[in-house]
Design a protein around this motif. Structure first.
Motif, PDB file in Angstrom:
ATOM      1  N   LYS A   6       0.845  -1.184   0.000  1.00 47.47           N
ATOM      2  CA  LYS A   6       0.000   0.000   0.000  1.00 47.47           C
ATOM      3  C   LYS A   6       0.886   1.242   0.000  1.00 47.47           C
ATOM      4  N   THR A  20      -4.671   6.901  -1.812  1.00 51.03           N
ATOM      5  CA  THR A  20      -3.909   5.683  -1.534  1.00 51.03           C
ATOM      6  C   THR A  20      -4.144   4.710  -2.677  1.00 51.03           C
ATOM      7  N   LYS A  51       5.552   5.818   1.453  1.00 49.16           N
ATOM      8  CA  LYS A  51       5.183   4.561   2.104  1.00 49.16           C
ATOM      9  C   LYS A  51       4.150   4.826   3.194  1.00 49.16           C
ATOM     10  N   LEU A  52       3.214   3.915   3.324  1.00 52.92           N
ATOM     11  CA  LEU A  52       2.225   3.968   4.404  1.00 52.92           C
ATOM     12  C   LEU A  52       2.494   2.828   5.369  1.00 52.92           C
ATOM     13  N   LYS A  53       2.111   3.031   6.617  1.00 55.64           N
ATOM     14  CA  LYS A  53       2.235   1.958   7.600  1.00 55.64           C
ATOM     15  C   LYS A  53       1.150   0.939   7.335  1.00 55.64           C
ATOM     16  N   SER A  54       1.511  -0.311   7.290  1.00 53.45           N
ATOM     17  CA  SER A  54       0.553  -1.367   6.960  1.00 53.45           C
ATOM     18  C   SER A  54      -0.302  -1.730   8.127  1.00 53.45           C
TER      19      SER A  54
END
Length: 54
Positions: A6, A20, A51-54
């Motif tokens: 993601k 997103t 980057k996104l935190k999963s």
């Protein structure tokens, strides 16, 4: 989902994360960059991948 991660699309002008999406880093190793609509600025601006935190 497999190898997909993601990512967020961050506006270069306002700094907001407006969108997103998912991408496969094995097939698309370069950073994603696209012109999208920024609701705060009410115009189209360049959005870059973060980057996104999963």
């Amino acid at each position: 989902m497999g190898d997909r991660i993601k990512i967020g699309l961050k506006c270069e002008e306002s700094g907001d994360i407006n969108y997103t999406t998912m991408k496969n880093p094995k097939t698309h190793s370069e950073k994603f960059e696209v012109k999208k609509y920024s609701p705060r600025l009410k115009k189209h601006t360049t959005h870059k991948e973060i980057k996104l935190k999963s």
